[in-house]
Design an enzyme around this catalytic site. Sequence first.
Site, PDB file in Angstrom:
ATOM      1  N   SER A   1       0.916  -1.059   0.147  1.00  0.00           N
ATOM      2  CA  SER A   1      -0.409  -0.292   0.019  1.00  0.00           C
ATOM      3  C   SER A   1       0.669   1.239  -0.074  1.00  0.00           C
ATOM      4  O   SER A   1       1.767   1.310  -0.544  1.00  0.00           O
ATOM      5  CB  SER A   1      -0.961   0.322   1.222  1.00  0.00           C
ATOM      6  OG  SER A   1      -1.866   1.160   1.115  1.00  0.00           O
TER       7      SER A   1
ATOM      8  N   HIS B   1      -7.781  -5.358  -1.142  1.00  0.00           N
ATOM      9  CA  HIS B   1      -6.384  -4.475  -0.491  1.00  0.00           C
ATOM     10  C   HIS B   1      -6.267  -5.254   0.710  1.00  0.00           C
ATOM     11  O   HIS B   1      -6.630  -4.979   1.689  1.00  0.00           O
ATOM     12  CB  HIS B   1      -6.566  -3.317  -0.334  1.00  0.00           C
ATOM     13  CG  HIS B   1      -5.579  -2.041  -0.029  1.00  0.00           C
ATOM     14  ND1 HIS B   1      -4.622  -1.972  -0.977  1.00  0.00           N
ATOM     15  CD2 HIS B   1      -4.693  -1.550   1.142  1.00  0.00           C
ATOM     16  CE1 HIS B   1      -4.016  -1.535  -0.488  1.00  0.00           C
ATOM     17  NE2 HIS B   1      -4.588  -0.860   0.407  1.00  0.00           N
TER      18      HIS B   1
ATOM     19  N   ASP C   1      -9.734  -5.189  -5.805  1.00  0.00           N
ATOM     20  CA  ASP C   1      -8.708  -4.136  -4.728  1.00  0.00           C
ATOM     21  C   ASP C   1      -9.263  -2.404  -5.539  1.00  0.00           C
ATOM     22  O   ASP C   1      -8.847  -2.603  -6.598  1.00  0.00           O
ATOM     23  CB  ASP C   1      -7.026  -3.705  -4.605  1.00  0.00           C
ATOM     24  CG  ASP C   1      -6.439  -3.228  -3.815  1.00  0.00           C
ATOM     25  OD1 ASP C   1      -7.005  -2.068  -3.649  1.00  0.00           O
ATOM     26  OD2 ASP C   1      -5.431  -3.440  -3.934  1.00  0.00           O
TER      27      ASP C   1
END
Length: 305
Positions: free
Chosen positions: A169, A280, A248
């Site tokens: 991320s 995600h 995601d």
Amino acid sequence: MDSGASEVAHDFRPFFRVYKDGRVEKYKLIDHVRPVPAGLDPATGIETKDVVISPETGVSARIFAHTAGGGGGPDRKLPLLVHYHGGGFCAGSPFDSASNGFLSTMVTQANVVAISIDYRLAPENPLPIAYEDSFEALKWIAGHSDGSGPEPWLNQYADLGRVFIVGESAGANIGQYVAVRAGVAGIRVKGMLAVHPFFGGKETDEMYKFMCPTSTGLDDDPKLNPAVDPDLPKMACEKVLVCVAEKDWLRNRGVKYYEALCGSGWEGKAELVETKEEAHCFHLFTKSERAEQLIKKMVDFITMD
């Protein structure tokens, strides 16, 4: 009573909100993530150690290693995995159960030493401080290349000729920035794993712009859109693995990054892998066959030349 103390000026759920008097209140992102103290984990045989990288800034890190048997040593040093955690630049930690679970798995399965960087968090520390902390940490790590750096575990166990960067991320965003800066500075990095990376889109990212006052929050910012970074072809890595997940919301941005890297003139080898039916950073919080497959892909990327 001062109304500014209770009136919300910005609400960036699920990360934080800002009151008109400037006070920041952070939300708890994931209930079951908890702090994990350093020490020996008898279940895995992995020992962790917390170290200070910069007394001036307070930036620290956690090292993960098999220090007793199979943990490397002067005659058999192991690859070093440098980890930048996710959390929207404003949350997350090397010292929590998400980072510890993931890195313990990587240390065991990939037979590496790992170090996770505790960069300073926004918005209390405005971006680009997290980026700067993270690159300074890599330079500190590189200072152990001749085996005489300030941290004995890195000197004893880590092969600084086989350094891999991994981030998820926001941490993947930081990792890619660090890899490019490393290339410009001549610091050797063998590979990078960008897992469900965060990058910007066509619309203004108001939260990022708030955290980084020098940014437009748009895709003219190289940190949000590496395609516009003239130094992208200089990335230090020999190879890059970009991981995306079908469900995601950042999936398409990760694909776009992969395509930009491949078309940039960078001379390394890039690979894109997509996990179907997952969202995600699912691999950090769930144990499943797909999570195991993703971990195996990362392990293979590190262990296979």
